[in-house]
Design a protein around this motif. Structure first.
Motif, mmCIF file in Angstrom:
data_model
loop_
_atom_site.group_PDB
_atom_site.id
_atom_site.type_symbol
_atom_site.label_atom_id
_atom_site.label_comp_id
_atom_site.label_asym_id
_atom_site.label_seq_id
_atom_site.Cartn_x
_atom_site.Cartn_y
_atom_site.Cartn_z
ATOM 1 N N MET A 23 0.535 -0.892 -0.154
ATOM 2 C CA MET A 23 0.048 -0.165 -0.255
ATOM 3 C C MET A 23 1.481 1.284 0.482
ATOM 4 S SD MET A 23 -3.754 -0.315 -0.130
ATOM 5 C CE MET A 23 -2.588 -1.215 -1.335
ATOM 6 N N VAL A 57 -5.893 2.084 -0.265
ATOM 7 C CA VAL A 57 -5.715 2.274 1.259
ATOM 8 C C VAL A 57 -6.884 1.863 1.641
ATOM 9 C CG1 VAL A 57 -4.724 2.703 3.357
ATOM 10 C CG2 VAL A 57 -3.294 3.007 1.306
ATOM 11 N N THR A 60 -8.654 -1.536 1.121
ATOM 12 C CA THR A 60 -7.906 -2.466 1.615
ATOM 13 C C THR A 60 -8.158 -2.777 2.917
ATOM 14 O OG1 THR A 60 -6.518 -1.905 -0.712
ATOM 15 C CG2 THR A 60 -5.965 -3.753 1.200
ATOM 16 N N SER A 75 -2.168 -1.009 6.842
ATOM 17 C CA SER A 75 -3.167 0.004 5.839
ATOM 18 C C SER A 75 -3.220 1.288 6.599
ATOM 19 C CB SER A 75 -4.776 -0.663 5.214
ATOM 20 O OG SER A 75 -3.811 -2.056 4.540
#
Length: 467
Positions: A91, A107, A110, A305
């Motif tokens: 990321m 991000v 995710t 993340s």
């Protein structure tokens, strides 16, 4: 490999660059990670769908399973091979494609996917614990499963790899023993003839395998970034490819074989327990342990993340191990609250939501791979990736953002998800071909935009990996 000061048990990096002096490990560690991770109840249950939902017979089902995972495995392997060359999480690397702030969008999605799968798996672990030991209440089982995954995720990278090295032998051996038991006993008369070939079922199984592999792409290089850059591209590629393809193909196939070995209509995990006889209870325990171990990857990815998102606005901040523990605890607490209040069909509903969100991963994966292998050819300026203004990559890359959103939009007419069904979703009896539309449009579009917009200054600014 012996413990040393440079490779501590508890990981001391979060989203920062791993310098060459701290690199360690071997390419085969990637094989064991992705092989062991994919021998779990969810891929087994998904494999059972090949027979129960798509109505393929054994031969056509196995062919579609293997072909789907082989095609999808190329994507996850290409993503994994980036880790040793860059030494940063996947990321964070996206800033080199989308810009410092532009990467926040993917991000966010995710992190949501990671947390969703973490919650679903702790519910599944709780149900498994309660099923194996009915004296343990379901809420207590959920908490035990969550705490086990959190402990592994907090310790981090090295411990996750160690567990999966062990898991490869244990889970792989258990699955082979299950196959041997099934084929060593009398099979139902319709074992090889139940179902048959149908184009929609074959394509649906093929697509399922491809999408399954693509779903791992956002965190694949998180588990290869500690490997030495000298290891190159080929070794991590093939180790990841064969680990992921063999692990998932075996699990999917095991699910299909188990339901064929039991009366038609038997629930998938019940079929596994019934078809494997004396091995059944032991397999259930091993599957439980693997759920917990695998779920640590979801927690680990979610925390990375979240840290990436925070650091976007604080470029000089270096996250500590303590912060990773705190964030893991926050994710644990919130996930447990959701899981404990979940309805009986929570897992199917949440998985439906998460699979819908996978629509956003296909364009990202397309841009990521095109950028790394064809545009920048692995040469990124790591210092710029961590600069407050994005360095040579800027705050937002309009070419990547444009290709990304168009890649999502072109998928919608073909999408067939729990939350949204496109107008052309039933063109092939409900087969979800949205991922194919996303790939076919995003890859050439981003390549054209990126190469046309590439100034001579930008090309010269890519100085290679930071030391």
């Amino acid at each position: 490999m012996s413990q040393s000061p440079s490779t501590p048990l508890i990981e001391n990096h979060t989203v920062d660059y791993v310098p060459p002096a701290e690199r360690h490990g071997r390419a085969r560690d990637l094989f064991t990670l992705w092989f062991s991770t994919n021998i779990a109840p969810l891929p087994v249950v998904t494999g059972a769908m090949v027979v129960q939902v798509y109505h393929l017979d054994l031969l056509w089902g196995l062919l579609a399973i293997v072909l789907g995972h082989v095609l999808g495995g190329v994507g996850i392997a290409l993503a994994s091979a980036q880790g040793p060359q860059l030494g940063i999480p996947q990321m964070v690397q996206s800033r080199g494609q989308f810009g410092r702030y532009g990467a926040l969008l993917i991000v966010f999605f995710t992190a949501l996917i990671y947390v969703g799968f973490f919650i679903s798996n702790i519910v599944l672990a709780g149900e498994s614990i309660h099923g194996i030991a009915p004296s343990i209440p379901l809420p207590a089982g959920i908490l035990l499963g969550a705490l086990g995954a959190t402990a592994i995720g907090v310790i981090g990278y090295r411990f996750i790899h160690t567990l999966n090295r062990i898991g490869t032998w244990v889970m792989g051996g258990a699955l082979l023993a299950g196959f041997a038991y099934i084929f060593g006993h009398e099979l139902p008369a319709d074992f090889f003839t139940r179902g048959g070939f149908n184009l929609s079922g074959f394509l649906a199984t093929l697509c399922l395998g491809i999408i399954w592999q693509i779903s791992f792409s956002p965190y694949t290089s998180d588990y290869s970034r500690y490997l030495p850059a000298s290891i190159g591209i080929a070794k991590p590629f093939f180790a990841t490819f064969f680990g992921a393809v063999l692990g998932t193909s075996l699990s999917f196939s095991f699910g299909a074989v188990a339901v064929l070995a039991t009366p038609e209509g038997t629930e998938a995990m019940a079929a596994v327990k019934q078809a494997t006889g004396v091995f059944g209870p032991a397999l259930m325990v091993l599957f439980l342990l693997n759920i917990i171990s695998h779920n640590a990857l979801n927690l680990y990815g979610a925390v990375l993340s979240i840290v990436t998102s925070i650091q976007t606005f604080a470029s000089t901040w270096t996250p500590s191990v303590r912060l990773r523990v705190v964030l893991s605890s926050v994710v644990l607490g919130g996930s447990c609250l959701v899981a404990l209040s979940a309805s009986a069909n929570f897992i199917s509903q949440f998985i439906g939501l998460i699979l819908t969100l996978l629509l956003v991963l296909v364009p990202w994966a397309s841009i990521n791979l095109i950028d790394f292998y064809l545009i920048k050819r692995g040469r990124y300026d790591i210092a710029s990736i961590f600069r407050a203004d994005g360095g040579i990559y800027g705050r937002v890359n309009p070419h990547a953002i444009t290709a990304y959103f168009i890649g999502i939009l072109v998928q919608l007419p073909f999408a067939n998800t729990a939350l949204y069904v496109g107008p052309y979703a039933n063109y092939l009896s409900g087969v979800d071909l949205s991922w194919l539309a996303g790939l076919l449009v995003t890859c050439p579009l981003y390549y054209c935009l990126a190469t046309r917009g590439q100034s001579s200054e930008g090309v010269q600014g890519v100085l290679g990996l930071a030391e």
